[in-house]
Design an enzyme around this catalytic site. Structure first.
Site, mmCIF file in Angstrom:
data_model
loop_
_atom_site.group_PDB
_atom_site.id
_atom_site.type_symbol
_atom_site.label_atom_id
_atom_site.label_comp_id
_atom_site.label_asym_id
_atom_site.label_seq_id
_atom_site.Cartn_x
_atom_site.Cartn_y
_atom_site.Cartn_z
ATOM 1 N N ASP A 107 0.737 -1.225 -0.054
ATOM 2 C CA ASP A 107 -0.067 0.056 0.044
ATOM 3 C C ASP A 107 0.859 1.267 -0.114
ATOM 4 O O ASP A 107 0.185 2.196 -0.514
ATOM 5 C CB ASP A 107 -0.912 -0.097 1.231
ATOM 6 C CG ASP A 107 -1.602 -1.105 1.457
ATOM 7 O OD1 ASP A 107 -1.584 -2.201 0.581
ATOM 8 O OD2 ASP A 107 -2.419 -1.396 2.658
ATOM 9 N N GLU A 124 4.178 -8.551 11.650
ATOM 10 C CA GLU A 124 3.752 -8.224 10.144
ATOM 11 C C GLU A 124 4.936 -7.826 9.277
ATOM 12 O O GLU A 124 5.040 -8.209 8.077
ATOM 13 C CB GLU A 124 2.665 -7.191 10.482
ATOM 14 C CG GLU A 124 2.105 -6.546 9.002
ATOM 15 C CD GLU A 124 1.333 -5.480 9.112
ATOM 16 O OE1 GLU A 124 1.614 -4.538 10.109
ATOM 17 O OE2 GLU A 124 0.251 -5.114 8.446
HETATM 18 C C1 9WN Z 1 -5.318 -2.303 3.864
HETATM 19 C C2 9WN Z 1 -4.195 -7.193 6.052
HETATM 20 C C3 9WN Z 1 -3.676 -6.186 5.147
HETATM 21 C C4 9WN Z 1 -2.753 -6.521 3.847
HETATM 22 C C5 9WN Z 1 -1.894 -5.565 3.385
HETATM 23 C C6 9WN Z 1 -1.262 -4.643 4.243
HETATM 24 C C7 9WN Z 1 -2.431 -4.119 5.052
HETATM 25 C C8 9WN Z 1 -4.523 -2.764 5.195
HETATM 26 C C9 9WN Z 1 -4.258 -1.780 6.079
HETATM 27 O O1 9WN Z 1 -2.893 -5.104 5.988
HETATM 28 O O2 9WN Z 1 -3.477 -3.291 4.523
HETATM 29 O O3 9WN Z 1 -5.637 -3.288 2.967
HETATM 30 O O4 9WN Z 1 -5.245 -1.201 6.794
HETATM 31 O O5 9WN Z 1 -3.065 -1.212 6.215
HETATM 32 O O6 9WN Z 1 -0.684 -3.319 3.537
HETATM 33 O O7 9WN Z 1 -0.915 -6.034 2.421
HETATM 34 O O8 9WN Z 1 -3.366 -7.364 2.980
HETATM 35 O O9 9WN Z 1 -3.150 -7.816 6.442
#
Ligand code: 9WN
Length: 453
Positions: A186, A415
């Site tokens: 992201d 994470e």
């Molecule tokens: C938005 C869930 C997700 C991953 C993504 C990561 C993070 C979310 C956020 O968490 O994104 O989708 O709120 O930051 O960047 O890769 O799928 O683990």
């Protein structure tokens, strides 16, 4: 055994302690982590992300497949059952209808009418399309795997048809994403130019929740969240009509990593079609078009670049892993792959204590503590290990694997991590890292990535 037989970390004071944490112990802990997060039909990612997520679900299913294949099936069944009528598989499924400690929740998205008649509310965008890869893997672990393939195959076809119909309207072979969240990566600096290239009008008030779980300095800044939220508001205003969104969305990016994962998923689809004695013509055409699109349109001088369709420009200001993830999925020629590895070396990706930092340490935007701007992630390391192995770069794959394992031994399932100190820089108790550990521990001979058999 490929990488897990010997864990050779540098011999500092804690080496003995670390080596005492055997793969068997980690396997037990990974299973406990998944078991503790099981919600009956799917896995909660962790406290910070208390829902079911797009590309996390197939990763989780691969972990479950190693010890509870029935749960692996349920994980994907519950995700595919929330497919929209246009074929889209949403980024988030809010199974209990609540936002919980997450923003944006169902009220902000207002995507419920599109989520299927009896289904739970969902968000209104996508994530990388790894479902076909998960389905294929899970079917191998199930006694009635063929039945599962039969159930899933038409849904997967609808999903890929949606991507090619709605996200590649000009038939370039390359699908676009319309929000940084859709990339899964992201907050890469590569998206900054497009994200900050548009006028921001008034945004109705909102409250972030992410920074209640993780220190602010690790998460995207507020100015990013304003823009993330503004894009969501535009999608909602367009009532999730893709043509209307396309005409009014200032973030339309052909991401090479997304397209590479689509290539790999198409290869899995081809394989599934053959197992079911169906024609594989459609996924074969998709695979050819996207791999060629990547090679011909997004590759230059040792890496892949994203293309900003809205501003009609290549996004070439930054140096991040996005440029190399296409090693996964089989698009690059052998020559391109060699140049990519040379460039990975030259750009310092293997120079940090733990590889691979998500953004190169040589990039001015590199920040070892900030979300996607430097920390090491399990998601990207898994893709790179598979991609490098496919092209025969086993030593590099092994060094990434070894570092990843050491991070888990020292810190548990997190994470992401600081690429020098290894300290966790994101959420803890992260089930996807546990699942990917289980997957690699079981499949440590790194078979060729989803090559059609
Ligand atoms: C938005 C869930 C997700 C991953 C993504 C990561 C993070 C979310 C956020 O968490 O994104 O989708 O709120 O930051 O960047 O890769 O799928 O683990």
């Amino acid at each position: 055994m490929f990488l897990f037989s010997k864990v050779r970390a540098s011999h500092d004071s804690s080496t003995a302690e670390r080596e005492a944490i055997t793969i068997t112990t980690l396997t037990e802990r990974a299973r406990e982590t998944l078991n503790g997060a099981w919600l009956g039909t799917h896995t909660k990612i962790n406290e910070m992300y208390p829902h079911q997520w797009g590309w996390d679900a197939p990763f989780l299913s691969m972990g479950w497949a190693t010890f509870k294949p029935e749960r692996a099936r349920q994980e994907l069944t519950s995700q595919l059952s929330h497919q929209w009528s246009n074929g889209m598989i949403p980024q988030i499924i809010f199974h209990d209808g609540e936002a919980r400690q997450y923003f944006p929740g169902p009220e902000r998205w207002q995507a419920h009418p599109h989520s299927g008649q009896d289904g739970a509310p969902t968000s209104g965008c996508v994530q990388p399309p790894l479902q076909a890869i998960g389905v294929r893997r899970v079917a191998q672990a199930l006694p009635d795997g063929r039945d599962f393939l039969k159930w899933a195959y038409p849904r997967l076809l609808q999903w890929h048809r949606y991507l090619y119909r709605e996200r590649d309207p000009d038939g370039r072979g390359l699908v676009y994403v319309r929000h940084p969240w859709e990339t899964g990566l992201d907050n890469l600096p590569d998206w900054d130019g497009s994200l900050f290239g548009f006028e921001l009008s008034d945004i109705p008030a909102y409250e972030r929740k992410d920074n209640q779980h993780v220190d602010d300095r690790h998460r995207p800044d507020n100015e990013y969240y304003d823009r993330y939220t503004a894009l969501v508001d535009r999608f909602r205003a367009a009532d999730y009509d893709e043509a209307a969104i396309r005409n009014n969305c200032p973030f339309l990016v052909e991401d090479p990593a997304y397209n590479a994962m689509l290539c790999a998923a198409n290869r899995a689809l081809i394989d599934i079609a053959r197992q079911l004695d169906r024609s594989a013509t459609e996924p074969e055409q998709w695979f050819r078009a996207t791999s060629q699109g990547l090679r011909d349109q997004l590759y230059d001088n040792g890496r892949f670049y994203a293309y900003d369709r809205y501003n009609e420009t290549m996004l070439d200001d930054h140096e991040s892993l996005m440029g190399y993830i296409p090693l996964f999925g089989g698009a690059p020629t052998d020559r391109q792959a060699q140049s990519m590895v040379d460039r990975l070396d030259a750009m310092g990706y293997f120079d940090t204590r733990y590889a691979l930092p998500t953004t190169s340490p040589d990039d001015p935007a590199f920040d070892p503590e900030k979300y996607w701007r430097g920390p090491v992630w399990g998601f990207t390391n898994w893709l790179m290990i598979r991609g490098l192995s496919d092209y025969g770069f086993h030593d590099r794959a092994r060094s990434i694997e070894q570092g990843s394992l050491e991070l888990i031994q020292r810190h548990g399932f997190c994470e992401n991590h600081h690429p020098q100190s290894g300290e966790p820089t994101g959420a803890k108790g992260f089930t996807v890292t546990a699942a990917l550990f289980l997957e690699r521990a079981q499949n440590n001979s790194c078979p060729k990535t989803d090559a059609p058999s």
